[in-house]
Each structure stands twice: as structure tokens, then as C-alpha cells.
Design a protein around this motif. Structure first.
Motif, mmCIF file in Angstrom:
data_model
loop_
_atom_site.group_PDB
_atom_site.id
_atom_site.type_symbol
_atom_site.label_atom_id
_atom_site.label_comp_id
_atom_site.label_asym_id
_atom_site.label_seq_id
_atom_site.Cartn_x
_atom_site.Cartn_y
_atom_site.Cartn_z
ATOM 1 N N THR A 75 -66.780 -39.658 57.391
ATOM 2 C CA THR A 75 -66.529 -38.265 57.007
ATOM 3 C C THR A 75 -66.053 -37.396 58.167
ATOM 4 O O THR A 75 -65.865 -36.194 57.979
ATOM 5 C CB THR A 75 -67.784 -37.621 56.385
ATOM 6 O OG1 THR A 75 -68.839 -37.593 57.352
ATOM 7 C CG2 THR A 75 -68.244 -38.389 55.157
ATOM 8 N N HIS A 76 -65.831 -38.001 59.352
ATOM 9 C CA HIS A 76 -65.375 -37.179 60.488
ATOM 10 C C HIS A 76 -64.844 -38.089 61.599
ATOM 11 O O HIS A 76 -65.611 -38.785 62.262
ATOM 12 C CB HIS A 76 -66.542 -36.320 61.011
ATOM 13 C CG HIS A 76 -66.170 -35.395 62.129
ATOM 14 N ND1 HIS A 76 -66.314 -34.026 62.030
ATOM 15 C CD2 HIS A 76 -65.669 -35.620 63.363
ATOM 16 C CE1 HIS A 76 -65.922 -33.462 63.166
ATOM 17 N NE2 HIS A 76 -65.522 -34.412 63.990
ATOM 18 N N VAL A 77 -63.528 -38.073 61.800
ATOM 19 C CA VAL A 77 -62.937 -38.922 62.843
ATOM 20 C C VAL A 77 -61.590 -38.333 63.258
ATOM 21 O O VAL A 77 -60.901 -37.694 62.458
ATOM 22 C CB VAL A 77 -62.804 -40.387 62.339
ATOM 23 C CG1 VAL A 77 -61.913 -40.479 61.109
ATOM 24 C CG2 VAL A 77 -62.317 -41.323 63.428
ATOM 25 N N HIS A 78 -61.234 -38.532 64.542
ATOM 26 C CA HIS A 78 -59.969 -38.013 65.088
ATOM 27 C C HIS A 78 -59.074 -39.209 65.427
ATOM 28 O O HIS A 78 -59.295 -39.859 66.457
ATOM 29 C CB HIS A 78 -60.219 -37.226 66.377
ATOM 30 C CG HIS A 78 -61.175 -36.078 66.232
ATOM 31 N ND1 HIS A 78 -60.768 -34.761 66.315
ATOM 32 C CD2 HIS A 78 -62.512 -36.033 66.045
ATOM 33 C CE1 HIS A 78 -61.817 -33.961 66.181
ATOM 34 N NE2 HIS A 78 -62.894 -34.699 66.015
ATOM 35 N N PHE A 79 -58.055 -39.501 64.614
ATOM 36 C CA PHE A 79 -57.269 -40.708 64.904
ATOM 37 C C PHE A 79 -56.488 -40.628 66.220
ATOM 38 O O PHE A 79 -56.354 -41.628 66.919
ATOM 39 C CB PHE A 79 -56.386 -41.100 63.700
ATOM 40 C CG PHE A 79 -54.945 -40.677 63.759
ATOM 41 C CD1 PHE A 79 -54.007 -41.442 64.439
ATOM 42 C CD2 PHE A 79 -54.528 -39.512 63.120
ATOM 43 C CE1 PHE A 79 -52.666 -41.055 64.483
ATOM 44 C CE2 PHE A 79 -53.202 -39.125 63.163
ATOM 45 C CZ PHE A 79 -52.271 -39.887 63.861
ATOM 46 N N THR A 230 -64.093 -28.709 59.848
ATOM 47 C CA THR A 230 -64.122 -28.139 61.186
ATOM 48 C C THR A 230 -65.429 -28.578 61.851
ATOM 49 O O THR A 230 -66.195 -29.350 61.288
ATOM 50 C CB THR A 230 -63.962 -26.600 61.134
ATOM 51 O OG1 THR A 230 -63.786 -26.095 62.457
ATOM 52 C CG2 THR A 230 -65.164 -25.926 60.502
ATOM 53 N N HIS A 231 -65.619 -28.122 63.089
ATOM 54 C CA HIS A 231 -66.836 -28.469 63.832
ATOM 55 C C HIS A 231 -67.788 -27.276 63.848
ATOM 56 O O HIS A 231 -67.351 -26.124 63.807
ATOM 57 C CB HIS A 231 -66.486 -28.826 65.281
ATOM 58 C CG HIS A 231 -65.602 -30.024 65.437
ATOM 59 N ND1 HIS A 231 -64.245 -29.983 65.246
ATOM 60 C CD2 HIS A 231 -65.898 -31.311 65.780
ATOM 61 C CE1 HIS A 231 -63.735 -31.196 65.461
ATOM 62 N NE2 HIS A 231 -64.717 -32.014 65.788
ATOM 63 N N ILE A 232 -69.094 -27.572 63.998
ATOM 64 C CA ILE A 232 -70.082 -26.490 64.073
ATOM 65 C C ILE A 232 -71.294 -26.925 64.892
ATOM 66 O O ILE A 232 -71.741 -28.076 64.791
ATOM 67 C CB ILE A 232 -70.516 -26.056 62.646
ATOM 68 C CG1 ILE A 232 -71.181 -24.679 62.670
ATOM 69 C CG2 ILE A 232 -71.454 -27.072 62.008
ATOM 70 C CD1 ILE A 232 -71.314 -24.053 61.280
ATOM 71 N N GLY A 269 -68.587 -30.767 60.979
ATOM 72 C CA GLY A 269 -69.009 -31.840 61.874
ATOM 73 C C GLY A 269 -70.150 -31.406 62.772
ATOM 74 O O GLY A 269 -70.097 -30.323 63.353
ATOM 75 N N HIS A 270 -71.183 -32.247 62.841
ATOM 76 C CA HIS A 270 -72.295 -32.168 63.807
ATOM 77 C C HIS A 270 -73.487 -31.326 63.345
ATOM 78 O O HIS A 270 -74.516 -31.874 63.008
ATOM 79 C CB HIS A 270 -71.807 -31.743 65.199
ATOM 80 C CG HIS A 270 -70.766 -32.655 65.743
ATOM 81 N ND1 HIS A 270 -71.046 -33.941 66.127
ATOM 82 C CD2 HIS A 270 -69.425 -32.502 65.892
ATOM 83 C CE1 HIS A 270 -69.929 -34.538 66.519
ATOM 84 N NE2 HIS A 270 -68.926 -33.690 66.385
ATOM 85 N N ALA A 271 -73.437 -29.996 63.441
ATOM 86 C CA ALA A 271 -74.562 -29.144 63.004
ATOM 87 C C ALA A 271 -75.876 -29.511 63.689
ATOM 88 O O ALA A 271 -76.951 -29.364 63.103
ATOM 89 C CB ALA A 271 -74.722 -29.205 61.475
ATOM 90 N N THR A 322 -67.900 -41.177 62.427
ATOM 91 C CA THR A 322 -67.878 -41.887 63.715
ATOM 92 C C THR A 322 -67.480 -40.931 64.835
ATOM 93 O O THR A 322 -67.831 -41.147 65.980
ATOM 94 C CB THR A 322 -66.876 -43.059 63.697
ATOM 95 O OG1 THR A 322 -65.556 -42.539 63.483
ATOM 96 C CG2 THR A 322 -67.221 -44.064 62.604
ATOM 97 N N ASP A 323 -66.702 -39.886 64.504
ATOM 98 C CA ASP A 323 -66.207 -38.930 65.492
ATOM 99 C C ASP A 323 -65.528 -39.599 66.684
ATOM 100 O O ASP A 323 -65.595 -39.100 67.803
ATOM 101 C CB ASP A 323 -67.318 -37.973 65.965
ATOM 102 C CG ASP A 323 -66.747 -36.767 66.706
ATOM 103 O OD1 ASP A 323 -65.599 -36.369 66.420
ATOM 104 O OD2 ASP A 323 -67.449 -36.227 67.598
ATOM 105 N N VAL A 324 -64.902 -40.741 66.482
ATOM 106 C CA VAL A 324 -64.027 -41.280 67.535
ATOM 107 C C VAL A 324 -62.964 -40.228 67.838
ATOM 108 O O VAL A 324 -62.473 -39.558 66.919
ATOM 109 C CB VAL A 324 -63.376 -42.591 67.038
ATOM 110 C CG1 VAL A 324 -62.167 -42.981 67.885
ATOM 111 C CG2 VAL A 324 -64.419 -43.713 67.017
HETATM 112 ZN ZN LIG Z 1 -64.953 -34.166 66.008
#
Ligand SMILES: [Zn+2]
Length: 438
Positions: A75-79, A230-232, A269-271, A322-324
Motif C-alpha cells: 500500500t506504499h512504495v516509491h518505484f 501522501t505521508h504523515i 503513509g506511516h502515522a 514496503t516504502d522502498v
Molecule cells: Zn514513502
């Protein structure tokens, strides 16, 4: 075109954080799964399927000893950050400056973007992941590359162009106007094409002006069915930066709420450092959270309190990310293990069934796609992963002493990675089989 799979299978019918996990799961020791035109047409005990004549004259892929699950959902990754995975020695903001921003500058080049997108999608499949919610870069070319690679494989993919108009290198900045226009063009070009879904993607509050966040909110409101990511609350310094930039807002979530960026199909993402009031707000408005434990460990961001977020009195919907490249692996098995370890460091225990739920049906719920993916049941899109709990000598030793599906899964989660993925099916087609290149 019909195809069958045979093996042990497991799927979820309810949320194991909210009721007895054993009542939430469907498990077949020996299942027959039939797929037709990309969807699951039938699932039951193999013997019952044979008695009912369902396996007649059908090509069946047999997976003795393996576990067939719904395809994993990231649910959250940066290719574009694939090449900077494992960037040494920095917390979040320094890591962005030193590693992420330089790497992302290459993605205005469609050929480079396509090469990395192709590798990324193949790596997802090699890790058993069939859907991801992906951050591209500010360049429309990066989105074009990713959707093209996903579409030609018929994968259900969510992705969007990063919007960022301040506090980043000039080469990575767009403007309120250009970010709106380019995102709009990409929505018109890709949203709903095959299995592709567009995600409006302001990177995070510190790199967007008030006006850009508001433009993102308008764009989202104007295109129902699109997603927002987005990130938080990832890192304490980042939260201080947000407070300096948005002094009138009561919390980090309030910045996004003010811009119209909360609700169904929003995923944050994150929280990690989110407080009760914002957890309650997420529950009430339907926003979801992507828990990214390998990234949180690697960057030293902190420990996500899963059971606070999932408090049954006001549960927030959670998926795993994974947030790669902040995360250290594209494997959801590694991510589930890190989620378990995060739980232990918070003096809580995520059960193996809860972990698997987060990586499958829970992820689908977090992306508001649970009517289509994340379950093995008739009518669902036939995205499946076949896992080998005895993939290595030590894993076999561990699996041989397991007396329950729960314990078998736990050993697989703690010891497994891409080596445990025997095959990955996308819309019923085996796009990856271990030991077969390409
Ligand atoms: Zn991220």
C-alpha cells in the motif's frame, strides 16, 4: 479460458483484529481453485470439486506442500527509489536530500523510467505482490512508464505523479498550475484503463504550498473514484517542519483535512507519531494508513502502534507498505515480520493471521479495493501467490514441526522472502514461476 490451481489455500472473510482470528479465515488443506476470464470462478475442497465434476479436462497447476494466498498488496512504495534502497546513515529529511531527490531527478527520461518500471514490476511479481500503491516522481514520464509496464501485464496498479512545489531541488519542483494540469492529463489518460487507477500524490505537507494542497484537493473532488496518497507523522523533525509551515493547523492530519485530502480512498503513509484525535478522525472519515515497518526501522523513524490504530472502538483501516527505498525489501513476508517485531517492541503481539490479513484483504480494504482483490472467492480478480513454507533447509526444518496453519504461517513470515514465492498469478495468468526466467 479456464485454469485450475490445487494446493493448500487460505483467505479472509472478516477482520481478525476485530473478532476471533479463527472465525475470520477460510482454510482448505487441499483446495481446487478455478479461474476463468481473469476472475476466480470456483474454490472448494479438491475432493468436492472432483465430485462436482469441476476439474474435468482442465489443466491444473498442482502445488503440493505450498500455500496459495491472495496476491500481496503493497500500500506504499516509491518505484523510482529502487536504486537507492539501503542508503547509509540518515534520518528521513537528510535521507531525502542525500539519496531520494538525486535519484528521482533521472525520471524525466522516459527510457530510464521505463527500464526501472519494468524491473520494479518484475520484482513485485517475484515477491508475490500483485497490486501496489506507487509514488512516481514529479515527471509525468515516470507515471507513463509505470502504468505502461503494469497495463501490459494486466496488473491492478495504483500510481500517481508526485506533486511538490517547495523545499526540494529546483529540478524536482512543479507549480500549483503544472502539478494540477499534469495530474489531470494523467487521470484522463490512465484512470480506469484496464486495471490502472490514478492516485493524486502530493508528496507530503513540507514540500507542498497551501495552494498546491488545495489544488490537489480540488482535483480529487472533481474525479470521484481516483485515490489520494501522501505521508504523515513519520519523523519528529518532519512534524516540527510541518508545524512551522502550517502554524494555523491543529495537527498534521488537519493540514490535509483543510485541503480536502481526507476520506475514502485516501491513504497516509506511516502515522507513527499520530495522536488519538487523528486516529479517531481517520476512522470517522474513512481514511486509511499504510504501515511501513522496515522503513521505520531503517530510517529510525519510530514504532507504529498498531493496536492503538486498530482500537476496536474506532478501528482505522491499515495496510502494509514496503516504502522502498526507505524500506529495505519489496517482500511482504519481510514486511509482515517487521510488523510483528514492531509489535513486540510496543509490548503487543500481532498474530500470523493478523499479519497475513494486513498483507492481503486488509491492504485491499485500505485501498478501498476489497470488492475486487485481496480474497480468494468467486467473482474476485484472480491475483494469487503460491508460497513455499519449506523453501530453504531451515524453513523446511521449521515447517516440519508446525502443527497448525497459524504456526506454519508464522514460520513462513519470520523466515521467508522472495525465495518462498513459488508462483505469482495476475488475473489468472502465471506471470512468475520460481526458477523460470523472464
Ligand atoms: Zn514513502
Amino acid at each position: 479460458m479456464q485454469r485450475g490451481l490445487r494446493g493448500r489455500a487460505i483467505t479472509f472473510i472478516a477482520d481478525p483484529f476485530l473478532q476471533d482470528p479463527l472465525t475470520c479465515v477460510r482454510h482448505w488443506e487441499d483446495a481446487l481453485i478455478l479461474v476463468e476470464d481473469g476472475r476466480i470462478a470456483y474454490v472448494d475442497d479438491y475432493a468436492a470439486g472432483v465430485r462436482a465434476g469441476r476439474s474435468v479436462e482442465l489443466e491444473i497447476d498442482e502445488y503440493p506442500g505450498a500455500i496459495i494466498c491472495p496476491g500481496f498488496i503493497d500500500t506504499h512504495v516509491h518505484f523510482p527509489q529502487l536504486e537507492i534502497i539501503g542508503g547509509f546513515g540518515a534520518h528521513l529529511l537528510e535521507w531525502l536530500e542525500r539519496y531520494a531527490f538525486p535519484a528521482e531527478q533521472k525520471f524525466g527520461d522516459i527510457d530510464y523510467a521505463t527500464r526501472i518500471a519494468d524491473l520494479f514490476v518484475r520484482e513485485l511479481l517475484r515477491n508475490g505482490t500483485t497490486t501496489a500503491s506507487v509514488y512516481c516522481t514529479v515527471h509525468p514520464e515516470s507515471v507513463e512508464a509505470l502504468f505502461s509496464e503494469a497495463h501490459r501485464r494486466n496488473m491492478r496498479m495504483i500510481a500517481g505523479k508526485v506533486m511538490m512545489d517547495r523545499n526540494a531541488p529546483a529540478a524536482l519542483l512543479d507549480t500549483v498550475e503544472s502539478s494540477y494540469r499534469q495530474s489531470l492529463q494523467l487521470i484522463e489518460r490512465w484512470h480506469g484503463v484496464g486495471r490502472q487507477l490514478y492516485c493524486i500524490t502530493p508528496r507530503f505537507a513540507p514540500t507542498s504550498s497551501d495552494a498546491q494542497l488545495a489544488a490537489a484537493g480540488h482535483l480529487w473532488a472533481e474525479h470521484p473514484g481516483t485515490h489520494m496518497q501522501t505521508h504523515i507523522c513519520e519523523n519528529v523533525t518532519e512534524i516540527e517542519r510541518m508545524r512551522e509551515l502550517f502554524p494555523d493547523r491543529s495537527s498534521y492530519l488537519d493540514v490535509y483535512r483543510h485541503a480536502g485530502l481526507v476520506g475514502e480512498r485516501a491513504i497516509f503513509g506511516h502515522a507513527i507519531h499520530m495522536q488519538e484525535e487523528d486516529f479517531a478522525a481517520c476512522h470517522n472519515d474513512g481514511s486509511a494508513i499504510a504501515h511501513c515497518p522496515t522503513s521505520n526501522f531503517f530510517l529510525g523513524s519510530g514504532l507504529f502502534r498498531m493496536f492503538d490504530a486498530r482500537d476496536p472502538s474506532r478501528p482505522v483501516t491499515i495496510g502494509l507498505g514496503t516504502d522502498v527505498g526507505g524500506g529495505t525489501s519489496l517482500s511482504q513476508l519481510r514486511t509482515m515480520a517487521a510488523a510483528y517485531e514492531t509489535g513486540r517492541l510496543c509490548n503487543t503481539t500481532i498474530s500470523p493471521l493478523q499479519a497475513l490479513y494486513l498483507a492481503t484483504r486488509g491492504g485491499a480494504e485500505a485501498l478501498s479495493l476489497d470488492a475486487y482483490i485481496g480474497s480468494i472467492a468467486p467473482g474476485y480478480e484472480a491475483d494469487l501467490v503460491v508460497l513455499d513454507p519449506a523453501a530453504t533447509p531451515v524453513m523446511k526444518l521449521r515447517a516440519d514441526r508446525s502443527e497448525s496453519i497459524s504456526d506454519l504461517l508464522f514460520g513462513l513470515i519470520m523466515l521467508g522472502d522472495d525465495r518462498a514465492v513459488r508462483a505469482t498469478y495476475v488475473a489468472g495468468e502465471p506471470l512468475y514461476r520460481s526458477g523460470i526466467a523472464g
